[in-house]
Write a protein that holds these residues in place. Sequence first.
Motif, mmCIF file in Angstrom:
data_model
loop_
_atom_site.group_PDB
_atom_site.id
_atom_site.type_symbol
_atom_site.label_atom_id
_atom_site.label_comp_id
_atom_site.label_asym_id
_atom_site.label_seq_id
_atom_site.Cartn_x
_atom_site.Cartn_y
_atom_site.Cartn_z
ATOM 1 N N LEU A 292 0.837 -1.203 0.000
ATOM 2 C CA LEU A 292 0.000 0.000 0.000
ATOM 3 C C LEU A 292 0.870 1.252 0.000
ATOM 4 O O LEU A 292 0.625 2.193 -0.759
ATOM 5 N N LEU A 293 1.894 1.273 0.826
ATOM 6 C CA LEU A 293 2.761 2.454 0.925
ATOM 7 C C LEU A 293 3.545 2.706 -0.360
ATOM 8 O O LEU A 293 3.619 3.843 -0.817
ATOM 9 N N VAL A 294 4.099 1.663 -0.956
ATOM 10 C CA VAL A 294 4.859 1.893 -2.198
ATOM 11 C C VAL A 294 3.921 2.259 -3.338
ATOM 12 O O VAL A 294 4.275 3.074 -4.196
ATOM 13 N N ASP A 295 2.716 1.703 -3.325
ATOM 14 C CA ASP A 295 1.722 2.102 -4.331
ATOM 15 C C ASP A 295 1.331 3.568 -4.167
ATOM 16 O O ASP A 295 0.979 4.239 -5.137
ATOM 17 N N ALA A 296 1.418 4.065 -2.927
ATOM 18 C CA ALA A 296 1.090 5.471 -2.649
ATOM 19 C C ALA A 296 2.290 6.391 -2.864
ATOM 20 O O ALA A 296 2.192 7.594 -2.636
ATOM 21 N N GLY A 297 3.416 5.810 -3.286
ATOM 22 C CA GLY A 297 4.576 6.629 -3.608
ATOM 23 C C GLY A 297 5.732 6.593 -2.635
ATOM 24 O O GLY A 297 6.698 7.348 -2.782
ATOM 25 N N ALA A 298 5.685 5.736 -1.625
ATOM 26 C CA ALA A 298 6.809 5.643 -0.691
ATOM 27 C C ALA A 298 8.060 5.198 -1.438
ATOM 28 O O ALA A 298 8.000 4.360 -2.336
ATOM 29 N N ASP A 299 9.175 5.774 -1.076
ATOM 30 C CA ASP A 299 10.459 5.462 -1.703
ATOM 31 C C ASP A 299 10.978 4.132 -1.169
ATOM 32 O O ASP A 299 11.339 4.032 0.006
ATOM 33 N N PRO A 300 11.046 3.079 -2.008
ATOM 34 C CA PRO A 300 11.483 1.773 -1.522
ATOM 35 C C PRO A 300 12.965 1.742 -1.125
ATOM 36 O O PRO A 300 13.400 0.797 -0.480
ATOM 37 N N GLU A 301 13.710 2.775 -1.485
ATOM 38 C CA GLU A 301 15.132 2.803 -1.143
ATOM 39 C C GLU A 301 15.474 3.874 -0.107
ATOM 40 O O GLU A 301 16.639 4.218 0.081
ATOM 41 N N GLN A 302 14.463 4.351 0.597
ATOM 42 C CA GLN A 302 14.701 5.368 1.622
ATOM 43 C C GLN A 302 15.596 4.814 2.720
ATOM 44 O O GLN A 302 15.707 3.612 2.907
ATOM 45 N N ARG A 303 16.234 5.721 3.425
ATOM 46 C CA ARG A 303 17.031 5.300 4.575
ATOM 47 C C ARG A 303 16.073 4.820 5.652
ATOM 48 O O ARG A 303 15.021 5.408 5.875
ATOM 49 N N ALA A 304 16.458 3.745 6.312
ATOM 50 C CA ALA A 304 15.590 3.126 7.307
ATOM 51 C C ALA A 304 16.428 2.632 8.477
ATOM 52 O O ALA A 304 17.657 2.631 8.425
ATOM 53 N N GLY A 305 15.740 2.214 9.486
ATOM 54 C CA GLY A 305 16.406 1.726 10.680
ATOM 55 C C GLY A 305 16.482 2.820 11.732
ATOM 56 O O GLY A 305 16.286 3.998 11.442
ATOM 57 N N GLU A 306 16.771 2.405 12.920
ATOM 58 C CA GLU A 306 16.793 3.336 14.046
ATOM 59 C C GLU A 306 17.757 4.498 13.834
ATOM 60 O O GLU A 306 17.508 5.617 14.258
ATOM 61 N N TYR A 307 18.858 4.234 13.156
ATOM 62 C CA TYR A 307 19.867 5.270 12.932
ATOM 63 C C TYR A 307 20.010 5.645 11.458
ATOM 64 O O TYR A 307 21.001 6.220 11.061
ATOM 65 N N LYS A 308 19.019 5.270 10.653
ATOM 66 C CA LYS A 308 19.016 5.542 9.206
ATOM 67 C C LYS A 308 20.224 4.910 8.519
ATOM 68 O O LYS A 308 20.743 5.416 7.544
ATOM 69 N N GLU A 309 20.642 3.768 9.029
ATOM 70 C CA GLU A 309 21.816 3.094 8.518
ATOM 71 C C GLU A 309 21.492 2.063 7.439
ATOM 72 O O GLU A 309 22.383 1.502 6.827
ATOM 73 N N SER A 310 20.228 1.822 7.201
ATOM 74 C CA SER A 310 19.816 0.704 6.377
ATOM 75 C C SER A 310 18.799 1.140 5.333
ATOM 76 O O SER A 310 18.667 2.325 5.045
ATOM 77 N N THR A 311 18.086 0.170 4.781
ATOM 78 C CA THR A 311 16.983 0.408 3.851
ATOM 79 C C THR A 311 15.847 -0.553 4.215
ATOM 80 O O THR A 311 16.082 -1.551 4.910
ATOM 81 N N PRO A 312 14.638 -0.288 3.728
ATOM 82 C CA PRO A 312 13.545 -1.221 4.006
ATOM 83 C C PRO A 312 13.858 -2.645 3.531
ATOM 84 O O PRO A 312 13.544 -3.617 4.231
ATOM 85 N N LEU A 313 14.503 -2.781 2.366
ATOM 86 C CA LEU A 313 14.827 -4.116 1.858
ATOM 87 C C LEU A 313 15.773 -4.845 2.804
ATOM 88 O O LEU A 313 15.603 -6.033 3.083
ATOM 89 N N CYS A 314 16.768 -4.153 3.311
ATOM 90 C CA CYS A 314 17.701 -4.788 4.242
ATOM 91 C C CYS A 314 17.005 -5.193 5.536
ATOM 92 O O CYS A 314 17.256 -6.285 6.071
ATOM 93 N N LEU A 315 16.130 -4.336 6.047
ATOM 94 C CA LEU A 315 15.400 -4.663 7.274
ATOM 95 C C LEU A 315 14.546 -5.912 7.079
ATOM 96 O O LEU A 315 14.476 -6.776 7.955
ATOM 97 N N ALA A 316 13.898 -6.011 5.932
ATOM 98 C CA ALA A 316 13.068 -7.187 5.656
ATOM 99 C C ALA A 316 13.925 -8.426 5.435
ATOM 100 O O ALA A 316 13.596 -9.513 5.922
ATOM 101 N N ALA A 317 15.028 -8.289 4.723
ATOM 102 C CA ALA A 317 15.889 -9.432 4.423
ATOM 103 C C ALA A 317 16.501 -10.029 5.685
ATOM 104 O O ALA A 317 16.540 -11.250 5.846
ATOM 105 N N ILE A 318 16.957 -9.187 6.587
ATOM 106 C CA ILE A 318 17.630 -9.690 7.791
ATOM 107 C C ILE A 318 16.660 -10.371 8.750
ATOM 108 O O ILE A 318 17.067 -11.130 9.626
ATOM 109 N N ARG A 319 15.378 -10.125 8.555
ATOM 110 C CA ARG A 319 14.361 -10.768 9.404
ATOM 111 C C ARG A 319 13.614 -11.883 8.669
ATOM 112 O O ARG A 319 12.685 -12.467 9.216
ATOM 113 N N GLY A 320 13.998 -12.126 7.411
ATOM 114 C CA GLY A 320 13.366 -13.203 6.662
ATOM 115 C C GLY A 320 11.934 -12.942 6.267
ATOM 116 O O GLY A 320 11.152 -13.870 6.077
ATOM 117 N N HIS A 321 11.583 -11.687 6.090
ATOM 118 C CA HIS A 321 10.222 -11.327 5.671
ATOM 119 C C HIS A 321 10.140 -11.408 4.141
ATOM 120 O O HIS A 321 10.180 -10.400 3.440
#
Length: 171
Positions: free
Chosen positions: A54-83
């Motif tokens: 829903l969020l990416v369909d609404a225009g969210a940037d799939p490569e935005q900085r993510a994580g508590e310290y903005k050290e990662s990306t959404p893809l990395c967060l999902a990959a490291i948790r096996g989602h």
Amino acid sequence: MDVADQLVRAAAAGDVTSVARQLERGAAVDAPDSRGRTALDVAAGQGHAGVVRLLVDAGADPEQRAGEYKESTPLCLAAIRGHTAVVGALLDAGARTGAQGRMGFVPLVLAATAGNAGYPETVDLLLDRGADVDAVMKHKSAVDWAAGFGQDRMVRRLLSRGATLTARLRP
């Protein structure tokens, strides 16, 4: 609680209906909450594939900085948790599979080595969708990392997918 906080809270809960409602009310899809996290950041990390789509369909940037310290990306967060479903949604949205984030994380390496045995389904999806089996993170590929952690099943899986152990790790 401001609009961004409400959106992120709904995303963290995996509440697709509430996320859609917040977006319809004008919430900025990539606005950070009071802790600096975005809805996509928390939804990806918590495995809420429907919210991520829903969020990416609404225009969210799939490569935005993510994580508590903005050290990662959404893809990395999902990959490291096996989602795996979230990884698929982010790849569908155009997320790259190579090194990313401030730390140069490689989603394949993260998926292959997280937990006790890695996440085989996530690894297979990344490889099926074009990830480089020999991509390097901190001078080692996924198979090198898995071998170093004693994850024999993952090593065999990666080798069967064309990975190459570095010379210094070969028996």
